[in-house]
Design a protein around this motif. Structure first.
Motif, short mmCIF file in Angstrom:
data_model
loop_
_atom_site.label_atom_id
_atom_site.label_comp_id
_atom_site.label_asym_id
_atom_site.label_seq_id
_atom_site.Cartn_x
_atom_site.Cartn_y
_atom_site.Cartn_z
N ASP A 46 4.99 5.05 -8.66
CA ASP A 46 3.67 5.23 -9.26
C ASP A 46 2.69 4.32 -8.53
OD1 ASP A 46 1.76 6.17 -11.05
OD2 ASP A 46 2.02 4.42 -12.33
N HIS A 47 1.50 4.84 -8.27
CA HIS A 47 0.52 4.05 -7.52
C HIS A 47 -0.89 4.36 -8.01
CE1 HIS A 47 0.74 7.94 -5.47
NE2 HIS A 47 -0.49 7.73 -5.04
N CYS A 48 -1.80 3.46 -7.73
CA CYS A 48 -3.19 3.62 -8.11
C CYS A 48 -3.89 4.51 -7.08
CB CYS A 48 -3.88 2.26 -8.19
SG CYS A 48 -5.65 2.37 -8.58
N HIS A 49 -4.45 5.61 -7.53
CA HIS A 49 -5.08 6.55 -6.60
C HIS A 49 -6.46 6.07 -6.15
CE1 HIS A 49 -2.57 10.38 -6.91
NE2 HIS A 49 -1.86 9.40 -7.45
N GLU A 50 -6.98 5.04 -6.77
CA GLU A 50 -8.29 4.54 -6.36
C GLU A 50 -8.18 3.42 -5.34
OE1 GLU A 50 -10.73 3.55 -9.66
OE2 GLU A 50 -10.79 5.58 -10.43
N HIS A 51 -7.25 2.51 -5.55
CA HIS A 51 -7.13 1.37 -4.65
C HIS A 51 -5.99 1.53 -3.65
CE1 HIS A 51 -8.97 -0.39 -8.41
NE2 HIS A 51 -9.91 -0.56 -7.50
N GLY A 52 -5.08 2.46 -3.90
CA GLY A 52 -4.01 2.74 -2.96
C GLY A 52 -2.79 1.85 -3.08
N VAL A 82 0.85 -1.19 0.00
CA VAL A 82 0.00 0.00 0.00
C VAL A 82 0.89 1.24 0.00
CG1 VAL A 82 -1.78 1.26 1.24
CG2 VAL A 82 -1.81 -1.23 1.22
N TYR A 83 0.63 2.14 -0.92
CA TYR A 83 1.49 3.31 -1.08
C TYR A 83 1.55 4.18 0.17
CZ TYR A 83 3.07 7.88 -2.58
OH TYR A 83 3.73 9.07 -2.68
N ALA A 84 0.40 4.39 0.81
CA ALA A 84 0.36 5.26 1.98
C ALA A 84 1.27 4.75 3.09
CB ALA A 84 -1.07 5.38 2.49
N VAL A 85 1.51 3.46 3.15
CA VAL A 85 2.38 2.87 4.17
C VAL A 85 3.82 2.84 3.68
CG1 VAL A 85 2.88 0.80 5.53
CG2 VAL A 85 0.50 1.49 5.12
N LEU A 86 4.01 2.36 2.45
CA LEU A 86 5.36 2.17 1.93
C LEU A 86 6.09 3.49 1.76
CD1 LEU A 86 7.35 0.03 0.86
CD2 LEU A 86 6.42 0.44 -1.42
N SER A 87 5.40 4.53 1.34
CA SER A 87 6.06 5.81 1.07
C SER A 87 6.64 6.45 2.32
CB SER A 87 5.07 6.78 0.41
OG SER A 87 3.99 7.07 1.29
N ARG A 88 6.24 6.02 3.49
CA ARG A 88 6.74 6.59 4.75
C ARG A 88 7.81 5.74 5.41
NH1 ARG A 88 1.86 8.42 3.70
NH2 ARG A 88 1.23 10.50 4.37
N LYS A 89 8.20 4.67 4.78
CA LYS A 89 9.23 3.82 5.34
C LYS A 89 10.60 4.47 5.15
CE LYS A 89 9.28 -0.57 4.91
NZ LYS A 89 9.31 -1.95 4.39
N PRO A 90 11.46 4.46 6.15
CA PRO A 90 12.80 5.07 6.02
C PRO A 90 13.59 4.37 4.92
CG PRO A 90 12.27 4.61 8.33
CD PRO A 90 11.21 3.93 7.52
N CYS A 104 -1.62 -2.95 -10.23
CA CYS A 104 -2.48 -2.71 -9.07
C CYS A 104 -3.42 -3.90 -8.93
CB CYS A 104 -3.28 -1.42 -9.27
SG CYS A 104 -4.63 -1.22 -8.08
N PRO A 105 -3.41 -4.60 -7.79
CA PRO A 105 -4.29 -5.76 -7.62
C PRO A 105 -5.77 -5.43 -7.79
CG PRO A 105 -2.62 -5.73 -5.91
CD PRO A 105 -2.52 -4.42 -6.63
N GLY A 106 -6.18 -4.21 -7.38
CA GLY A 106 -7.58 -3.83 -7.51
C GLY A 106 -8.01 -3.72 -8.96
N CYS A 107 -7.20 -3.04 -9.78
CA CYS A 107 -7.54 -2.89 -11.20
C CYS A 107 -7.46 -4.24 -11.91
CB CYS A 107 -6.60 -1.89 -11.86
SG CYS A 107 -6.77 -0.19 -11.24
N ARG A 108 -6.48 -5.05 -11.55
CA ARG A 108 -6.31 -6.34 -12.21
C ARG A 108 -7.48 -7.27 -11.90
NH1 ARG A 108 -1.55 -7.41 -10.40
NH2 ARG A 108 -2.13 -8.83 -8.72
N ALA A 109 -7.91 -7.31 -10.64
CA ALA A 109 -8.99 -8.21 -10.26
C ALA A 109 -10.32 -7.80 -10.88
CB ALA A 109 -9.12 -8.25 -8.73
#
Length: 453
Positions: free
Chosen positions: A269-275, A238-246, A323-328
């Motif tokens: 690059d990340h999906c803005h709908e599924h995160g 998830v981008y919101a989590v990964l982007s804050r990792k040191p 993106c798993p959401g778009c793919r599924a």
């Protein structure tokens, strides 16, 4: 292009003034305009130990007589690389401004954050002109590139100014910024760990048989730095989590772009709908992929979509379905799906006008634009409206209204015909790892503090 040899100095070095003249002569016919004072004009600084020529770092050396010099061979290599760059002046990338311009960051290098430098200089033209007069009329440059000769300024509503550069020039400057960051990192490592520098010196004296494939040379006295091809290591994150990792920014910079495979990655690059994170990409590909939003629910279908949905469609479809959401769900994020609907599904409906300059005698009418009501979270009520703006006859007309579900259905059929491998990997049988509810749309992170992503 001439190849006059500038008289050299001891150790194959030439003075900075001679290097300036050689650079200007060798790149006189380059599609990328250059300056005649790449080593002696701001922001170049010989005392920093290096200079930037195109996408290459060239070391500066202080000779025993007190003058600074550079390797003539390295200047020639950098010029040859830049001369090989082709430029399409119609393929533009926005380089600023993006919200507020951050404060100046002294000591960061001669090119780092080049977009911010352009924004500051364009927002403060009076200061730039005064500085140019103090420096004998020489305007600032970026890695020896005269970016002002290719900068395109656009004004929206007579108030908002934006600046654009050809995509090829953006790639050169991104490569130079990456090379400079790698150089500085290596220099810091040498200072902190002298044993590493000794080992590097030995490896240069006894070169191995290892091939140079997949490595970028960043200077005559710097070991090559490998760029790893992306291997789906971040899938499902998830981008919101990964982007804050040191340390994630350094990890991203170590990959090559997952789309073009020709430039160092710079953003996630990340999906803005599924995160979900899709992949690390370079700034150029990230800009090309981003929809051209006029309003929060409005997309202008510009010419770049011809590449995204025609010539390079399998590459981009594979990237979006990381993106798993778009793919599924066998779909695209709503802005991308809207652009696809206007560009592909509704293209036959677009009117044309007579144009004797074209072989077909007709030219497409105006500019396509697609807007929508509702959201992908409520597919029953979401409706896409495709219209034509800027019609030569003054007509603004709606071509079609397509429901979200119908657009998804059409896209699925087209996907199976255009990219069978991508379509085969998609489908509802891969929903087990997805959350029960849609993740909230990730907010725009182009502001201060999150500019890397």
């Amino acid at each position: 292009m001439t190849g006059r040899v500038v008289p050299g100095r001891a150790g194959g070095l030439i003075t900075l003034a001679a290097a300036d003249a050689l650079w200007a002569e060798l790149t006189a016919d380059s599609a990328v305009p250059t300056v005649s004072a790449a080593f002696t004009c701001f922001p170049a600084d010989a005392a920093a130990g290096y200079g930037l020529l195109g996408g290459r770092v060239v070391a500066t050396v202080k000779a025993s007589y007190g003058w600074w010099g550079v390797s003539q061979a390295e200047v020639r290599r950098a010029a040859a690389e830049l001369n090989a760059v082709g430029v399409n002046c119609q393929d533009l990338v926005r380089v600023g401004p993006f919200r507020r311009v951050p404060e100046s960051e002294p000591g960061r290098g001669t090119l780092l954050c080049w977009r911010r430098r352009i924004a500051r200089e364009m927002l403060e033209p009076d200061d730039l002109e005064r500085a140019a007069r103090r420096e004998g009329g020489r305007l600032h440059h970026l890695a020896g590139v005269d970016w002002r000769r290719m900068l395109v300024e656009r004004t929206h509503d007579r108030t908002v100014r934006t600046w654009w550069l050809p995509r090829a020039v953006v790639r050169v400057l991104d490569a130079a910024e990456h090379a400079e960051a790698q150089w500085q990192q290596t220099m810091r490592t040498r200072q902190e760990h002298p044993a590493v520098a000794i080992e590097e010196q030995r490896s240069r004296q006894q070169p191995s048989q290892a091939a140079d494939n997949g490595r970028r040379t960043t200077g005559p006295d710097l070991p090559t730095v490998p760029l790893r091809p992306y291997g789906e290591e971040l899938e499902g994150h998830v981008y919101a989590v990964l982007s804050r990792k040191p340390g994630i920014s350094r990890q991203v910079a170590g990959w090559s772009c997952a789309v073009c495979n020709a430039a160092p990655a710079a953003v996630l690059d990340h999906c803005h709908e599924h995160g979900y994170v899709r992949a690390p990409v370079c700034q150029s590909c990230n800009t090309q992929e981003r929809p051209d939003h006029l309003y929060p629910n409005d997309v202008r279908v510009a010419g770049r979509y011809t590449r995204l949905f025609d010539t390079d469609a399998p590459t981009w479809l594979r990237h979006w379905h990381r993106c798993p959401g778009c793919r599924a769900r066998t779909t695209l994020p709503l802005p991308h799906l809207a652009a696809w609907t206007a560009h592909t599904a509704c293209r036959p409906l677009r009117p044309t006008h007579r144009d004797p300059r074209r072989a077909s005698g007709r030219t497409p009418c105006g500019v396509l634009r697609v807007s929508w009501t509702g959201s992908q979270n409520a597919p029953r009520s979401c409706l896409l409206s495709v219209s034509v703006d800027f019609c030569p006859s003054g007509e603004h007309r709606i071509l079609a209204r397509v429901s979200y579900r119908e657009a998804v259905k059409r896209f699925g059929v087209w996907l199976a015909e255009t990219a069978p491998a991508v379509a085969a990997a998609a489908g509802p049988d891969r929903l087990e790892s997805l959350p029960a509810q849609f993740r909230p749309v990730v907010a725009d992170t182009s502001g201060k503090g999150l500019a890397l992503f």
